[in-house]
Every structure is written in C-alpha cells, then in structure tokens.
Design an enzyme around this catalytic site. Sequence first.
Site, PDB file in Angstrom:
ATOM      1  N   LYS A 186       9.023 -45.741 105.468  1.00  0.00           N
ATOM      2  CA  LYS A 186       8.798 -46.808 104.479  1.00  0.00           C
ATOM      3  C   LYS A 186       7.543 -46.450 103.700  1.00  0.00           C
ATOM      4  O   LYS A 186       6.423 -46.646 104.171  1.00  0.00           O
ATOM      5  CB  LYS A 186       8.602 -48.136 105.206  1.00  0.00           C
ATOM      6  CG  LYS A 186       9.041 -49.381 104.446  1.00  0.00           C
ATOM      7  CD  LYS A 186       8.360 -49.652 103.134  1.00  0.00           C
ATOM      8  CE  LYS A 186       7.046 -50.381 103.226  1.00  0.00           C
ATOM      9  NZ  LYS A 186       6.388 -50.510 101.908  1.00  0.00           N
ATOM     10  N   GLU A 262      -3.490 -45.978 112.070  1.00  0.00           N
ATOM     11  CA  GLU A 262      -4.691 -45.412 111.431  1.00  0.00           C
ATOM     12  C   GLU A 262      -5.108 -46.412 110.370  1.00  0.00           C
ATOM     13  O   GLU A 262      -4.404 -46.619 109.392  1.00  0.00           O
ATOM     14  CB  GLU A 262      -4.365 -44.028 110.840  1.00  0.00           C
ATOM     15  CG  GLU A 262      -5.612 -43.193 110.612  1.00  0.00           C
ATOM     16  CD  GLU A 262      -6.226 -43.413 109.251  1.00  0.00           C
ATOM     17  OE1 GLU A 262      -6.893 -44.467 109.049  1.00  0.00           O
ATOM     18  OE2 GLU A 262      -6.055 -42.541 108.387  1.00  0.00           O
ATOM     19  N   CYS A 297      -9.294 -42.785 103.189  1.00  0.00           N
ATOM     20  CA  CYS A 297      -9.632 -43.520 104.421  1.00  0.00           C
ATOM     21  C   CYS A 297     -10.915 -43.002 105.054  1.00  0.00           C
ATOM     22  O   CYS A 297     -11.652 -43.770 105.660  1.00  0.00           O
ATOM     23  CB  CYS A 297      -8.464 -43.532 105.404  1.00  0.00           C
ATOM     24  SG  CYS A 297      -7.822 -41.914 105.773  1.00  0.00           S
ATOM     25  N   GLU A 396     -14.095 -52.638 104.477  1.00  0.00           N
ATOM     26  CA  GLU A 396     -13.656 -51.484 103.695  1.00  0.00           C
ATOM     27  C   GLU A 396     -13.246 -51.942 102.294  1.00  0.00           C
ATOM     28  O   GLU A 396     -12.406 -52.828 102.150  1.00  0.00           O
ATOM     29  CB  GLU A 396     -12.463 -50.825 104.388  1.00  0.00           C
ATOM     30  CG  GLU A 396     -11.980 -49.578 103.680  1.00  0.00           C
ATOM     31  CD  GLU A 396     -10.798 -48.921 104.401  1.00  0.00           C
ATOM     32  OE1 GLU A 396      -9.880 -49.649 104.815  1.00  0.00           O
ATOM     33  OE2 GLU A 396     -10.804 -47.690 104.518  1.00  0.00           O
TER      34      GLU A 396
END
Length: 492
Positions: A186, A262, A297, A396
């Site tokens: 996906k 993650e 990331c 973040e």
Amino acid sequence: MDQAMIDRLAAAPVAAGKLLIEGEWVEGAGETPVLSPIDGRQLTTIAAAGPDDVARACASARDAFEDGRWSRMAPSGRKAVLHRLADLIEKHATELAVLGVRDNGTEISMALKAEPGSAAGTFRYYAEAIDKIYGEIAPTAPNVLGLIHREPVGVVGAIVPWNFPLMIGAWKIAPALATGNSVVLKPAETASLSLLRLAALALEAGVPPGVFNVVTGPGRVTGEALALSTDVDVMVFTGSGATGRRLLQYSAQSNLKRCYLELGGKSPNVVFADAPDLSAAAKAAATAIFRNAGQVCVAGSRLLVEASVHDAFVAELATATRKMAVGNPLKLETQVGAVNSLSQLEGNLGFVADATREGGEIVTGGTRALEATGGYYMDPTIVTGVKPEHRLYREEVFGPVLAVTPFKDEAEALRLANASDFGLAAGVWTANLSRAHRMVRGIRSGVVHVNTYGGSDVTVPLSGMKQSGNGADKSLHALEKYTDLKTAWIQL
Ligand code: ADP
C-alpha cells in the site's frame, strides 16, 4: 544527467493508476486525484481500493503463497527474477525518478540516487543473499538431530510513506520476496506512481501473478483494510507514530500479525567546539535537515552546538542555508524541492508559529516560498533558542525546520541528545576519539554518524529505538522480519 531528457520525461502525460491484483491491472472501488506538489495541478488519478479490493489482493497473495509458485521456487530461480528486476529498474531509472518527483516533489538530483539507484541495489543485495543463507544444526546430544529451518512467514503487508517511495518500498519488498513471501503493498496516496511502475517492472521481470499485489488509496480505508486482514501474517510499515499505533491496534483486533514499525525521528546533530572542521560541519548540518525539504526520517532536525562556538556556527550555517537553491524539483540545480502536500506545508508553518510563540528566534526562513507557482515550497528555516520543553524540540516536523539549542559540556550534550521520545539517528562532530565513542555508546538511536551526517548503504541496518520503532530495514538483519524459525527435533 541530462536536463533535456528530464524535461522530456516530465512533459509526458501520466496514465491513471490502477490496482495490481493477481497479475492484472484493475479498477478500484473509487479513485483519488493526484496533485503535483510542483505546481499544485492534477497530474492524474490513482485507484482507491475499498475493503473488497484489499480482500481480493490479500487472498491472491495467500493463494500464491500456498501453491508455492514463488515460495517453493528454487532459490536460484527467485534470485534470477530479482536480478532481472534490478536490471529493469536501472534501465528505467530516469523515468522512475522523474515520475516519482512529479508525484512527491523530491529534488531530482537526490531522487536519481536515492530512489531507483538505491532500489536497484537493494533488489540485487537480497537477490544475492537468497542462496547464501543456510539453516543450522543445533549442538544437541548425540542421539538427537536438531535442525533449524528458516521459512517464509507467508503474506507480508507493506505500507510505505511518500518521501522515498522506491527506496523504502524496496527495503520492504526485496527481502520479503527474496525469502519467498507474497507481498501486498500500500503506497502513500501522495506517492504511488513510481511504485505502480515498479510493480509493472516486477511482472516483466517474472515475479509470478499474485506474488506482488499493489493496492493504492487512502490510509484510513485501504491501509486500514490491509492491516486488519487475517490473510496478512506480517505488517511492515514506515510512517508516522500515530499510524504505527493504529497498526498495533488493528493487529490486536484481527490476527495478532507481527508489526514492524519505522516511525521517524527527531534526530540530534551534536557539534562540539573541537570538531575537526567546523565549516564542514556547518554545511553538513544544513544538508542534514534541508535536503528533500526536511522530509527525511533520519533528518538532523535538532542541532545541539557547544555554547563557545554557537553564535559563529549558527552564522556559518545560516550563510550555507541561504545559498541552498529552493525551487522546481525537476531542475538539476535545485537543492531543496517541494513540500509534498499543502497540508504538510501548513503543518510546517504551524510549527514555526508555535516555535516563535514559545520563545524561539527565527534566524532565516520561516515562510512559504514561490507561492505564485501554485506549488508547495518553504524557505529552509533555522530557529535558535529552542528548549527541550518546546514543541519544535519534541515533535517531528518532517519539513525544512531546524531547532538549534546550545550546550555547555559533554554531559549536557548527551542529556539533551537523549531528551526525546524518538531514537532513530544522530550525528556527533568531534576530533576527540574517546568522546566520539562515548557519545556513540550514550546516544539511544539506531545510527550515530561521526564527523558526517546521513551516510548509509544497504549493508547496515536502519532500526529505530524508543518510539522510532522496531525491527531493521536493510542488511541481512532485515531478513529476520520475513522468516520464521522452525525446529526439527529428530530422534536418532
Ligand atoms: P505521514 O505523516 O508521513 O504521511 P502516515 O503515517 O500518515 O505518515 O502515512 C504513512 C502511510 O500510512 C501512508 O501510506 C498512509 O496512507 C498510511 N496510513 C495512514 N493512516 C493509516 C491507517 N489508519 N491505517 C493504515 N495505513 C495508514
């Protein structure tokens, strides 16, 4: 690389994206427009898979796994197919990179390397691993033979984000396929196109129908249906912490599928006054956060600088930052491309507003850029005076916003570095070898860069600590996620 070739590829119309189920391209329950972050215009549409579409894709993957068309193929056969796929990715590298950039806005200079280049290398690495990994014989008593087999888990559901779809997609798909699993992928709704093209290349390379299925569509519909499927044995994911939490809930509500997550980071880049080259460190600190508009990331998003050099370092960093070319990501000279979506851009600006309200000071940037293009751009932004309790220190952004904080000594640097719920990456700049090793040991993160920031390759794992997630992408360790151990205990 040739700008004319990129321009030519970028002018080509993009066909509507379909779902790949059982080797056939099919319509989904609905469709979603794809807006290009470069100019805000509609590029094409992608299919939006509903729960029934996802169920068919998962059933197809399950059937393929059970009948052994791939799972019981000789390792040398799977290896040959994955090498052919790597060849095809290399052959179509520029096309894949340009398509991805039109969809997600990453600057082309970076996309060319990080996307098809890295994906092809990842497929080759795991293709090569297939026939070099042996089972084990346990040191049991002599009247017993203990064999330890490694078997594929079955059906792997992979949900990936929009920042590096091919690279991160390959980190999941390649080891999953190499070990004989079937995959249902996906992609992110704002970066599906290059992965759909990759799926077409996988079919061309000889991955049998049903072994690799792709369902596109919204996370809350398509992704949720995939993560709830009882046909999926293992879920692998890269994305936000909020979605990671949901995946664990879906697992608990369905079949207790294992989830490997993650979940990004808020990575400290720690600069000591004794760094071997402070100018190099300042330039690297800028690229560590601002390439791909901060949508990385492992981005070095918290800069910790020893107080004695703080002001001079920030001045040099600001100079390097102002020189970075923000603009059309399809131009080879661009260093900071587009923000992936309008909502992401608005979120970035919200972080800046909160940072100034909480007492941070903007040194450069802080505003939307190039608005007349219709695209989503932001000036690289440096905020000083950010404290551990500030939102910009804790959360973040996933955008081009750097939080800068001074420290007095090594003990404070380590305390500040670890003052985060995340633990994905870090950087340490020092000429003192002992200090470098102490910091590497002390920082709780999956990778610590020393006198550089952001380097890596497929041979080393990327694995989060704390709320950055679990399980490794890349390296041979990644294979552990895609295999089960089975013991045969044989009485002799
Ligand atoms: P980001 O903030 O980076 O977009 P997300 O976690 O929202 O991170 O998205 C990463 C991937 O997760 C995308 O493919 C997205 O469609 C998918 N996703 C989002 N929400 C869900 C959900 N509730 N269930 C499953 N997948 C989801």
